[in-house]
Write a protein that holds these residues in place. Structure first.
Motif, PDB file in Angstrom:
ATOM      1  N   UNK A 223       0.887  -1.138  -0.003  1.00 21.54           N
ATOM      2  CA  UNK A 223      -0.036   0.207   0.188  1.00 21.54           C
ATOM      3  C   UNK A 223       0.852   1.291  -0.263  1.00 21.54           C
ATOM      4  N   UNK A 224       2.011   1.142   0.202  1.00 25.61           N
ATOM      5  CA  UNK A 224       3.100   2.312   0.516  1.00 25.61           C
ATOM      6  C   UNK A 224       4.465   2.164  -0.331  1.00 25.61           C
ATOM      7  N   UNK A 225       4.957   2.973  -0.861  1.00 25.80           N
ATOM      8  CA  UNK A 225       6.334   2.932  -1.477  1.00 25.80           C
ATOM      9  C   UNK A 225       7.150   4.097  -1.074  1.00 25.80           C
ATOM     10  N   UNK A 226       8.363   3.628  -0.603  1.00 33.18           N
ATOM     11  CA  UNK A 226       9.438   4.771  -0.268  1.00 33.18           C
ATOM     12  C   UNK A 226      10.351   4.720  -1.222  1.00 33.18           C
ATOM     13  N   UNK A 227      11.159   6.138  -1.677  1.00 34.03           N
ATOM     14  CA  UNK A 227      12.266   6.280  -2.515  1.00 34.03           C
ATOM     15  C   UNK A 227      12.976   7.170  -2.106  1.00 34.03           C
ATOM     16  N   UNK A 228      14.210   7.636  -2.858  1.00 34.19           N
ATOM     17  CA  UNK A 228      15.096   8.702  -2.177  1.00 34.19           C
ATOM     18  C   UNK A 228      15.051   9.791  -2.956  1.00 34.19           C
ATOM     19  N   UNK A 237      14.127  10.541   2.323  1.00 35.10           N
ATOM     20  CA  UNK A 237      13.165   9.776   1.620  1.00 35.10           C
ATOM     21  C   UNK A 237      11.721  10.199   1.196  1.00 35.10           C
ATOM     22  N   UNK A 238      11.021   9.791   0.341  1.00 26.70           N
ATOM     23  CA  UNK A 238       9.823  10.339   0.058  1.00 26.70           C
ATOM     24  C   UNK A 238       8.794   8.888   0.291  1.00 26.70           C
ATOM     25  N   UNK A 239       7.603   9.171   0.764  1.00 22.48           N
ATOM     26  CA  UNK A 239       6.647   8.112   1.195  1.00 22.48           C
ATOM     27  C   UNK A 239       5.331   8.413   0.450  1.00 22.48           C
ATOM     28  N   UNK A 240       4.969   7.518  -0.210  1.00 24.63           N
ATOM     29  CA  UNK A 240       3.631   7.572  -1.165  1.00 24.63           C
ATOM     30  C   UNK A 240       2.722   6.423  -0.773  1.00 24.63           C
ATOM     31  N   UNK A 241       1.329   6.806  -0.640  1.00 23.52           N
ATOM     32  CA  UNK A 241       0.407   5.847  -0.766  1.00 23.52           C
ATOM     33  C   UNK A 241      -0.079   5.450  -2.202  1.00 23.52           C
TER      34      UNK A 241
END
Length: 310
Positions: A223-228, A237-241
């Protein structure tokens, strides 16, 4: 044997990495520029990786295909700045057979297998491909999911969601921004393979063209991804649903999701004070507390399977 009926203890040399095959029958060993497979008791050695003309990159086992490995090979004359995400994607079997994954051009990310091991996503020269054990390789057609094809796009570093229903790819445009010299578009495409849809998330900032960079990570529920975001020496990091309802910038330089996907541990540094501390946080930001103690210095963390200890 998975039922707790036997114990196995093996000693490895300093600087050596090893991983057990999904069925527990083989061990992959990697150290320096040497990589080989042994039976699980360490007795029979199988030199399944080619030596002549290549520099080796760490390979990995394929879930659901216990006798197969996947990875990339680098030409022996590759410059030191080249990473294993710019090699030739290949499949290897423990009996020594090697299959170079189909595709025109040179240079591709490390291939990524779906959780059930039935599909392998990879890219060559920026073109996305999908390998299926029964059918072989075919180009991954982003257009059928609604991906815009109005400009030349290069794909790299695929990663599957934990349930195998979504496939995320980093991509950037061949067109360059005149002011920065960087690609005009650097984004993440998340393809829903069942619904035949795609969500685009921007921007993803490529940290370092001359080597490896942190990629996308999923939480366990997908349900979520993170990326630099940032530069090689200074990034967070950025977190997105996936449904687009949550987008947060995370203050930290290393991130570890809990096995249940409800929390993550993120490393935060206080450079002036010389401190480094893990914080436990929830994706929506309602939970945030320091993991440890006064004047900490932390470097790495691992969760227990129950997600209640770290």
């Amino acid at each position: 044997d998975g039922a707790g009926n036997h114990s196995l203890f093996l000693a490895f040399e300093e600087g050596e990495f090893a991983s057990l095959s999904p069925d527990g029958n083989f061990i992959l060993h990697f150290k320096a520029n040497e990589e080989y497979v042994t039976t699980r008791d360490g007795g029979q050695r199988m030199d399944v990786l080619p030596r002549e003309g290549y520099n080796l990159c760490p390979f990995s086992w394929i879930s659901g295909q216990p006798a197969y490995l996947m990875g990339t090979l680098l030409d022996a004359d590759s410059s030191p700045g080249y990473s294993c995400d710019r090699g030739t994607p290949v499949l290897l079997s423990v009996d020594g057979n090697m299959a170079i994954l189909e595709g025109e051009g040179h240079g591709g990310s490390r291939p990524q297998a779906s959780p059930d091991g039935q599909f392998i996503a990879y890219d060559i020269a920026g073109v996305p491909w999908l390998y299926e054990w029964q059918r072989g390789s075919r180009p991954f057609e982003g257009g059928q999911y609604g991906f815009p094809l109005q400009e030349e796009i290069l794909f790299f570093q695929p990663i599957w969601s934990p349930d195998g229903e979504r496939l995320a790819w980093l991509y950037f445009s061949k067109a360059r921004d005149q002011a920065t010299g960087m690609p005009a578009r650097q984004e993440i495409a998340v393809f829903d393979l069942d619904a035949n849809t795609v969500n685009l998330f921007a921007p993803y900032l490529i940290l370092n063209y001359e080597g490896s960079w942190p990629g996308i990570s999923w939480n366990a529920s997908g349900t979520y991804i993170t990326f630099p975001q940032g530069t090689p020496s200074n990034f967070n990091y950025q977190l997105l649903s996936i449904d687009g309802t949550i987008s947060r910038a995370l203050d930290g330089t290393a991130l570890h999701w809990s096995p249940d996907g409800n929390l993550y541990a993120i490393l935060k540094r206080e450079e002036d004070a010389g401190l480094s501390q893990f914080f436990i946080e929830s994706p929506d930001g309602t939970v945030s507390f320091p993991l440890c103690c006064e004047n900490p210095w932390a470097a790495d963390a691992n969760w227990n399977p129950g997600s209640d200890q770290i």
